[in-house]
Design a protein around this motif. Structure first.
Motif, PDB file in Angstrom:
ATOM      1  N   LYS A 145       0.925  -1.114   0.008  1.00  0.00           N
ATOM      2  CA  LYS A 145      -0.038   0.070   0.033  1.00  0.00           C
ATOM      3  C   LYS A 145       0.904   1.260  -0.015  1.00  0.00           C
ATOM      4  O   LYS A 145       1.850   1.349   0.556  1.00  0.00           O
ATOM      5  N   GLY A 146       0.602   1.988  -0.928  1.00  0.00           N
ATOM      6  CA  GLY A 146       1.293   3.371  -1.019  1.00  0.00           C
ATOM      7  C   GLY A 146       0.322   4.661  -1.102  1.00  0.00           C
ATOM      8  O   GLY A 146      -0.904   4.350  -0.982  1.00  0.00           O
ATOM      9  N   ARG A 147       0.822   5.773  -1.092  1.00  0.00           N
ATOM     10  CA  ARG A 147       0.134   7.012  -1.418  1.00  0.00           C
ATOM     11  C   ARG A 147      -0.614   7.045  -2.505  1.00  0.00           C
ATOM     12  O   ARG A 147      -0.071   7.079  -3.463  1.00  0.00           O
ATOM     13  N   GLY A 148      -1.834   7.086  -2.525  1.00  0.00           N
ATOM     14  CA  GLY A 148      -2.873   6.990  -3.674  1.00  0.00           C
ATOM     15  C   GLY A 148      -2.825   5.649  -4.516  1.00  0.00           C
ATOM     16  O   GLY A 148      -3.267   5.915  -5.597  1.00  0.00           O
ATOM     17  N   GLY A 149      -2.389   4.841  -3.758  1.00  0.00           N
ATOM     18  CA  GLY A 149      -2.638   3.519  -4.601  1.00  0.00           C
ATOM     19  C   GLY A 149      -1.750   2.361  -4.012  1.00  0.00           C
ATOM     20  O   GLY A 149      -1.360   2.570  -2.635  1.00  0.00           O
ATOM     21  N   TYR A 150      -1.412   1.270  -4.853  1.00  0.00           N
ATOM     22  CA  TYR A 150      -0.427   0.239  -4.492  1.00  0.00           C
ATOM     23  C   TYR A 150       0.796   0.180  -5.326  1.00  0.00           C
ATOM     24  O   TYR A 150       0.687   0.345  -6.749  1.00  0.00           O
ATOM     25  N   ILE A 151       1.849  -0.084  -4.918  1.00  0.00           N
ATOM     26  CA  ILE A 151       2.990  -0.281  -5.399  1.00  0.00           C
ATOM     27  C   ILE A 151       3.083  -1.521  -5.746  1.00  0.00           C
ATOM     28  O   ILE A 151       3.058  -2.852  -4.787  1.00  0.00           O
ATOM     29  N   ILE A 152       3.491  -2.018  -7.064  1.00  0.00           N
ATOM     30  CA  ILE A 152       3.705  -3.464  -7.296  1.00  0.00           C
ATOM     31  C   ILE A 152       5.124  -3.983  -7.196  1.00  0.00           C
ATOM     32  O   ILE A 152       6.174  -3.680  -7.584  1.00  0.00           O
ATOM     33  N   LEU A 153       4.964  -5.075  -6.187  1.00  0.00           N
ATOM     34  CA  LEU A 153       6.600  -5.500  -5.445  1.00  0.00           C
ATOM     35  C   LEU A 153       6.802  -6.765  -6.527  1.00  0.00           C
ATOM     36  O   LEU A 153       8.163  -6.785  -6.780  1.00  0.00           O
ATOM     37  N   ASN A 154       6.133  -7.588  -7.044  1.00  0.00           N
ATOM     38  CA  ASN A 154       6.527  -8.794  -7.664  1.00  0.00           C
ATOM     39  C   ASN A 154       5.436  -8.998  -8.848  1.00  0.00           C
ATOM     40  O   ASN A 154       4.242  -9.539  -8.894  1.00  0.00           O
ATOM     41  N   LYS A 155       5.876  -8.191 -10.246  1.00  0.00           N
ATOM     42  CA  LYS A 155       4.818  -8.305 -11.389  1.00  0.00           C
ATOM     43  C   LYS A 155       5.043  -9.551 -11.897  1.00  0.00           C
ATOM     44  O   LYS A 155       4.004 -10.165 -12.503  1.00  0.00           O
ATOM     45  N   LYS A 156       6.273 -10.352 -11.731  1.00  0.00           N
ATOM     46  CA  LYS A 156       6.142 -11.973 -12.129  1.00  0.00           C
ATOM     47  C   LYS A 156       4.899 -12.611 -11.553  1.00  0.00           C
ATOM     48  O   LYS A 156       4.408 -13.483 -12.245  1.00  0.00           O
ATOM     49  N   GLU A 157       5.002 -12.507 -10.114  1.00  0.00           N
ATOM     50  CA  GLU A 157       3.668 -13.266  -9.586  1.00  0.00           C
ATOM     51  C   GLU A 157       2.532 -12.992 -10.073  1.00  0.00           C
ATOM     52  O   GLU A 157       1.822 -13.881 -10.237  1.00  0.00           O
ATOM     53  N   LEU A 158       2.314 -11.561 -10.297  1.00  0.00           N
ATOM     54  CA  LEU A 158       0.934 -11.372 -10.963  1.00  0.00           C
ATOM     55  C   LEU A 158       0.826 -12.248 -12.086  1.00  0.00           C
ATOM     56  O   LEU A 158      -0.165 -12.353 -12.515  1.00  0.00           O
ATOM     57  N   ALA A 159       1.972 -11.992 -13.017  1.00  0.00           N
ATOM     58  CA  ALA A 159       1.488 -12.453 -14.292  1.00  0.00           C
ATOM     59  C   ALA A 159       1.562 -14.073 -14.237  1.00  0.00           C
ATOM     60  O   ALA A 159       0.645 -14.625 -14.973  1.00  0.00           O
ATOM     61  N   ASP A 160       2.025 -14.800 -13.289  1.00  0.00           N
ATOM     62  CA  ASP A 160       1.908 -16.077 -13.209  1.00  0.00           C
ATOM     63  C   ASP A 160       0.558 -16.559 -12.763  1.00  0.00           C
ATOM     64  O   ASP A 160      -0.017 -17.546 -13.077  1.00  0.00           O
ATOM     65  N   LEU A 161      -0.199 -15.640 -12.117  1.00  0.00           N
ATOM     66  CA  LEU A 161      -1.573 -15.642 -11.505  1.00  0.00           C
ATOM     67  C   LEU A 161      -2.540 -15.770 -12.722  1.00  0.00           C
ATOM     68  O   LEU A 161      -3.532 -16.070 -12.597  1.00  0.00           O
ATOM     69  N   THR A 162      -2.085 -15.085 -13.865  1.00  0.00           N
ATOM     70  CA  THR A 162      -2.943 -15.006 -15.079  1.00  0.00           C
ATOM     71  C   THR A 162      -2.746 -16.140 -16.091  1.00  0.00           C
ATOM     72  O   THR A 162      -3.525 -16.092 -16.991  1.00  0.00           O
ATOM     73  N   ALA A 163      -1.682 -16.849 -15.789  1.00  0.00           N
ATOM     74  CA  ALA A 163      -1.308 -17.850 -16.853  1.00  0.00           C
ATOM     75  C   ALA A 163      -2.248 -18.950 -16.738  1.00  0.00           C
ATOM     76  O   ALA A 163      -2.813 -19.234 -15.985  1.00  0.00           O
TER      77      ALA A 163
END
Length: 218
Positions: A200-218
């Motif tokens: 959680k960051g100011r005004g939104g969310y910072i993506i720490l692990n883009k690869k894991e997000l991509a893996d969830l969509t595979a």
């Protein structure tokens, strides 16, 4: 809906979004610029719209009602999207509604005056056919995605709307587009934070692990 009478604003909207590229007819001569408040309907199911819209500022949602009266998001409209070409242009009854998710500004063409002109504009008809084809495929994708876990849909949505590693989309709008409850969406966001995917960051969310997000969509 409120009309803006400043012609320079209309001209700027057409130029900045390259809207004249969509048709041979001089758009400036037949269009007006209008604004909509958040949650105001641009098109209501069952009533053909008097206008064809080019959305130039804000975002809108195409939705219908399910048997339990809950809104079902069909599509999400963003800047430079044409709205009303599927039914209102042909004066048929729309089966879905379109509402502003944020304050919106649209370049509008009065169909009562200019429907025949647009229906005979070959460049406009070509773009309309391409857009309808895209939306047909989008509808199929939506039907398929509704069977996917919320985690998969949310991960894909975050990747589609992140900017420079930051996701700042309004979560209530995100929940509506993904056809999930706001509470369920918050639980999923919390899971992503606990897994070290988001922070959680100011005004939104910072993506720490883009690869894991991509893996969830595979």
């Amino acid at each position: 809906m409120k009309q803006l009478l400043d012609k320079s604003q209309l001209k700027e909207a057409i130029i900045s979004h390259n809207l004249q590229d969509y048709l041979d007819t001089d758009l400036f001569s037949i269009a007006t610029l209008r604004t909509f408040e958040k949650d105001e309907d641009l098109i209501q199911a069952g009533t053909p719209s008097k206008y064809l819209y080019f959305l130039v500022e804000g975002s809108a949602m195409v939705y219908s009602y399910a048997y339990d009266t809950q809104n079902i998001c069909i599509n999400y409209c963003y800047e430079a999207t044409i709205i009303g070409e599927a039914s209102s242009l042909w004066e048929t009854t729309p089966r879905s509604s379109v509402k502003a998710m944020t304050p919106c500004t649209c370049v509008c063409v009065n169909l009562l005056q200019y429907r025949a002109l647009l229906q005979n504009d070959l460049r406009f008809l070509k773009h309309t056919c391409q857009l309808l084809s895209y939306r047909l495929n989008t509808g199929i994708s939506l039907a398929n995605s509704l069977s996917e876990p919320v985690e998969t849909r949310l991960a894909r949505f975050i990747l589609e709307h992140e900017k420079e590693g930051r996701f700042s989309f309004q979560l209530n709008n995100c929940a509506a587009i993904l056809n999930v409850s706001y509470r369920h969406l918050l639980r999923t966001m919390t899971n992503f934070k606990e897994q070290g995917i988001l922070q959680k960051g100011r005004g939104g969310y910072i993506i720490l692990n883009k690869k894991e997000l991509a893996d969830l969509t595979a």
